[in-house]
Write a protein that holds these residues in place. Sequence first.
Motif, PDB file in Angstrom:
ATOM      1  N   VAL A 178       0.810  -1.223   0.000  1.00  0.00           N
ATOM      2  CA  VAL A 178       0.000   0.000   0.000  1.00  0.00           C
ATOM      3  C   VAL A 178       0.840   1.268   0.000  1.00  0.00           C
ATOM      4  CG1 VAL A 178      -1.903  -1.144   1.209  1.00  0.00           C
ATOM      5  CG2 VAL A 178      -0.179   0.085   2.531  1.00  0.00           C
ATOM      6  N   HIS A 179       2.166   1.161   0.051  1.00  0.00           N
ATOM      7  CA  HIS A 179       2.971   2.381   0.101  1.00  0.00           C
ATOM      8  C   HIS A 179       2.885   3.131  -1.226  1.00  0.00           C
ATOM      9  CE1 HIS A 179       6.438   1.482  -2.529  1.00  0.00           C
ATOM     10  NE2 HIS A 179       6.243   0.228  -2.181  1.00  0.00           N
ATOM     11  N   ASP A 180       3.104   4.427  -1.160  1.00  0.00           N
ATOM     12  CA  ASP A 180       2.989   5.296  -2.329  1.00  0.00           C
ATOM     13  C   ASP A 180       4.083   4.950  -3.331  1.00  0.00           C
ATOM     14  OD1 ASP A 180       2.619   7.289  -4.165  1.00  0.00           O
ATOM     15  OD2 ASP A 180       2.468   8.913  -2.700  1.00  0.00           O
ATOM     16  N   ARG A 181       3.695   4.533  -4.542  1.00  0.00           N
ATOM     17  CA  ARG A 181       4.664   4.145  -5.564  1.00  0.00           C
ATOM     18  C   ARG A 181       5.470   5.336  -6.092  1.00  0.00           C
ATOM     19  NH1 ARG A 181       3.090   0.141  -3.576  1.00  0.00           N
ATOM     20  NH2 ARG A 181       2.723  -1.882  -4.552  1.00  0.00           N
ATOM     21  N   GLU A 182       4.998   6.545  -5.856  1.00  0.00           N
ATOM     22  CA  GLU A 182       5.728   7.717  -6.319  1.00  0.00           C
ATOM     23  C   GLU A 182       6.806   8.148  -5.334  1.00  0.00           C
ATOM     24  OE1 GLU A 182       2.930  10.771  -7.138  1.00  0.00           O
ATOM     25  OE2 GLU A 182       1.954   9.684  -8.794  1.00  0.00           O
ATOM     26  N   LEU A 183       6.838   7.554  -4.161  1.00  0.00           N
ATOM     27  CA  LEU A 183       7.832   7.876  -3.153  1.00  0.00           C
ATOM     28  C   LEU A 183       8.690   6.658  -2.868  1.00  0.00           C
ATOM     29  CD1 LEU A 183       5.573   9.844  -0.639  1.00  0.00           C
ATOM     30  CD2 LEU A 183       7.033  10.796  -2.428  1.00  0.00           C
ATOM     31  N   ALA A 184       9.913   6.902  -2.425  1.00  0.00           N
ATOM     32  CA  ALA A 184      10.805   5.801  -2.057  1.00  0.00           C
ATOM     33  C   ALA A 184      10.289   5.158  -0.773  1.00  0.00           C
ATOM     34  CB  ALA A 184      12.227   6.310  -1.852  1.00  0.00           C
ATOM     35  N   PRO A 185      10.147   3.839  -0.716  1.00  0.00           N
ATOM     36  CA  PRO A 185       9.640   3.189   0.495  1.00  0.00           C
ATOM     37  C   PRO A 185      10.651   3.267   1.626  1.00  0.00           C
ATOM     38  CG  PRO A 185      10.384   1.547  -1.069  1.00  0.00           C
ATOM     39  CD  PRO A 185      10.481   2.867  -1.779  1.00  0.00           C
TER      40      PRO A 185
ATOM     41  N   ALA B 106      -3.470   5.611  12.407  1.00  0.00           N
ATOM     42  CA  ALA B 106      -2.130   5.196  12.830  1.00  0.00           C
ATOM     43  C   ALA B 106      -1.245   4.892  11.628  1.00  0.00           C
ATOM     44  CB  ALA B 106      -2.234   3.968  13.741  1.00  0.00           C
ATOM     45  N   SER B 107      -1.800   4.221  10.606  1.00  0.00           N
ATOM     46  CA  SER B 107      -1.027   3.912   9.400  1.00  0.00           C
ATOM     47  C   SER B 107      -0.605   5.181   8.669  1.00  0.00           C
ATOM     48  CB  SER B 107      -1.852   3.027   8.458  1.00  0.00           C
ATOM     49  OG  SER B 107      -2.130   1.784   9.038  1.00  0.00           O
ATOM     50  N   VAL B 108      -1.533   6.126   8.546  1.00  0.00           N
ATOM     51  CA  VAL B 108      -1.225   7.380   7.863  1.00  0.00           C
ATOM     52  C   VAL B 108      -0.121   8.133   8.601  1.00  0.00           C
ATOM     53  CG1 VAL B 108      -2.162   9.640   7.249  1.00  0.00           C
ATOM     54  CG2 VAL B 108      -3.500   7.576   6.812  1.00  0.00           C
ATOM     55  N   ALA B 109      -0.194   8.146   9.936  1.00  0.00           N
ATOM     56  CA  ALA B 109       0.804   8.872  10.720  1.00  0.00           C
ATOM     57  C   ALA B 109       2.174   8.201  10.672  1.00  0.00           C
ATOM     58  CB  ALA B 109       0.331   8.988  12.174  1.00  0.00           C
ATOM     59  N   CYS B 110       2.203   6.872  10.681  1.00  0.00           N
ATOM     60  CA  CYS B 110       3.483   6.156  10.741  1.00  0.00           C
ATOM     61  C   CYS B 110       4.159   6.040   9.385  1.00  0.00           C
ATOM     62  CB  CYS B 110       3.268   4.753  11.325  1.00  0.00           C
ATOM     63  SG  CYS B 110       2.819   4.742  13.074  1.00  0.00           S
ATOM     64  N   PHE B 111       3.387   5.858   8.317  1.00  0.00           N
ATOM     65  CA  PHE B 111       3.978   5.578   7.008  1.00  0.00           C
ATOM     66  C   PHE B 111       3.685   6.656   5.955  1.00  0.00           C
ATOM     67  CE2 PHE B 111       3.285   1.334   8.913  1.00  0.00           C
ATOM     68  CZ  PHE B 111       4.600   0.912   8.936  1.00  0.00           C
ATOM     69  N   GLU B 112       3.029   7.751   6.361  1.00  0.00           N
ATOM     70  CA  GLU B 112       2.720   8.842   5.440  1.00  0.00           C
ATOM     71  C   GLU B 112       1.935   8.333   4.222  1.00  0.00           C
ATOM     72  OE1 GLU B 112       6.266  10.940   4.451  1.00  0.00           O
ATOM     73  OE2 GLU B 112       6.761  11.420   6.521  1.00  0.00           O
TER      74      GLU B 112
ATOM     75  N   GLY C 225      -4.327   3.831   3.992  1.00  0.00           N
ATOM     76  CA  GLY C 225      -4.279   3.547   5.427  1.00  0.00           C
ATOM     77  C   GLY C 225      -5.428   2.662   5.870  1.00  0.00           C
ATOM     78  N   LEU C 226      -6.622   2.880   5.282  1.00  0.00           N
ATOM     79  CA  LEU C 226      -7.765   2.022   5.595  1.00  0.00           C
ATOM     80  C   LEU C 226      -7.501   0.578   5.155  1.00  0.00           C
ATOM     81  CD1 LEU C 226     -10.926   4.150   4.731  1.00  0.00           C
ATOM     82  CD2 LEU C 226     -10.277   3.245   6.972  1.00  0.00           C
ATOM     83  N   ILE C 227      -6.926   0.417   3.971  1.00  0.00           N
ATOM     84  CA  ILE C 227      -6.616  -0.931   3.490  1.00  0.00           C
ATOM     85  C   ILE C 227      -5.572  -1.595   4.385  1.00  0.00           C
ATOM     86  CG2 ILE C 227      -5.643  -2.224   1.547  1.00  0.00           C
ATOM     87  CD1 ILE C 227      -6.764  -0.073  -0.309  1.00  0.00           C
ATOM     88  N   HIS C 228      -4.565  -0.829   4.763  1.00  0.00           N
ATOM     89  CA  HIS C 228      -3.501  -1.361   5.622  1.00  0.00           C
ATOM     90  C   HIS C 228      -4.046  -1.804   6.973  1.00  0.00           C
ATOM     91  CE1 HIS C 228       0.548  -0.643   7.818  1.00  0.00           C
ATOM     92  NE2 HIS C 228       0.535  -1.835   7.266  1.00  0.00           N
ATOM     93  N   SER C 229      -4.853  -0.951   7.594  1.00  0.00           N
ATOM     94  CA  SER C 229      -5.451  -1.292   8.884  1.00  0.00           C
ATOM     95  C   SER C 229      -6.447  -2.436   8.753  1.00  0.00           C
ATOM     96  CB  SER C 229      -6.138  -0.056   9.468  1.00  0.00           C
ATOM     97  OG  SER C 229      -6.862  -0.367  10.626  1.00  0.00           O
ATOM     98  N   GLY C 230      -7.291  -2.390   7.719  1.00  0.00           N
ATOM     99  CA  GLY C 230      -8.280  -3.450   7.525  1.00  0.00           C
ATOM    100  C   GLY C 230      -7.657  -4.801   7.280  1.00  0.00           C
ATOM    101  N   PHE C 231      -6.497  -4.825   6.627  1.00  0.00           N
ATOM    102  CA  PHE C 231      -5.799  -6.096   6.391  1.00  0.00           C
ATOM    103  C   PHE C 231      -5.432  -6.760   7.714  1.00  0.00           C
ATOM    104  CE2 PHE C 231      -1.575  -8.164   5.886  1.00  0.00           C
ATOM    105  CZ  PHE C 231      -1.979  -9.248   5.123  1.00  0.00           C
TER     106      PHE C 231
END
Length: 256
Positions: free
Chosen positions: A124-131, A190-196, A202-208
């Motif tokens: 789910v990380h942003d493909r336009e940014l370096a992970p 929490a996902s949005v704050a930790c991983f930008e 963030g919803l997908i990350h948390s829901g997973f």
Amino acid sequence: MSIQVTCTHCYKRFQVSDKFAGKSGPCPACKKPIKVPELSEQVVIHAPRDDSPKDSTGRSVLKPIEAKDPELTNRLLFIAAGCVVGLFAIAFGFRFTGGTPLWAQILGVILLAPPLTRIGYSFVHDRELAPYTGVELRNRVLICSALFAATWIIYAFVPAYVFELDSPKEMSWTIAGIMFCVMVLLGAFASVACFELEFPNGLIHSGFYFTVVIILALVAGVTLAGEEPPDRFADLASLSALPPTTASTNMPSVHR
């Protein structure tokens, strides 16, 4: 090696062998005489000089970083499949050996958080940014995992205070569904704050994380909601139906 030639009459472009350098001949297109340039007369385009600052690997810090998608090798797929099979085997083991004790439920919620958080972030990380990588990724995964696990406090204590229930298992599935949605929503923040991340990611990350934990809990036979509460009136009726104690029947009566 070939030489690039442009006819001065018809402007046709073609290539000839370097052995014809400096010689004259007819143009293949218009048949008019042209001269092949010497090797020294060719225009060589050199790469521009890069005077920008470099990092430790010699790469220019001003150049954009190409996004790298996670590589799913056969080895990683086998490891993931083995982990899934192992988790379901443990869940079925608890189900058929007398149920899952409370300590195992708490331990599972905590131990499942880091790997599920790490796996979810890779997709789910942003493909336009370096992970994030290395120590920074580890720290962010641990912080987000702790927040995910702490969210279960809402499930454990809110029903007791709001709905006056003895156990979270006694709430209806409708209330439980609302509770899980609130937990997923808080986990998304929490996902949005930790991983930008973007909020939908963030919803997908948390829901997973919460989906996998809930599925494993149901497979293990854990009752999350829908349990019938004990009938307190029946208990009071059974207590009132008990015969008086021997001591009370043998007490001497006092007459004034």
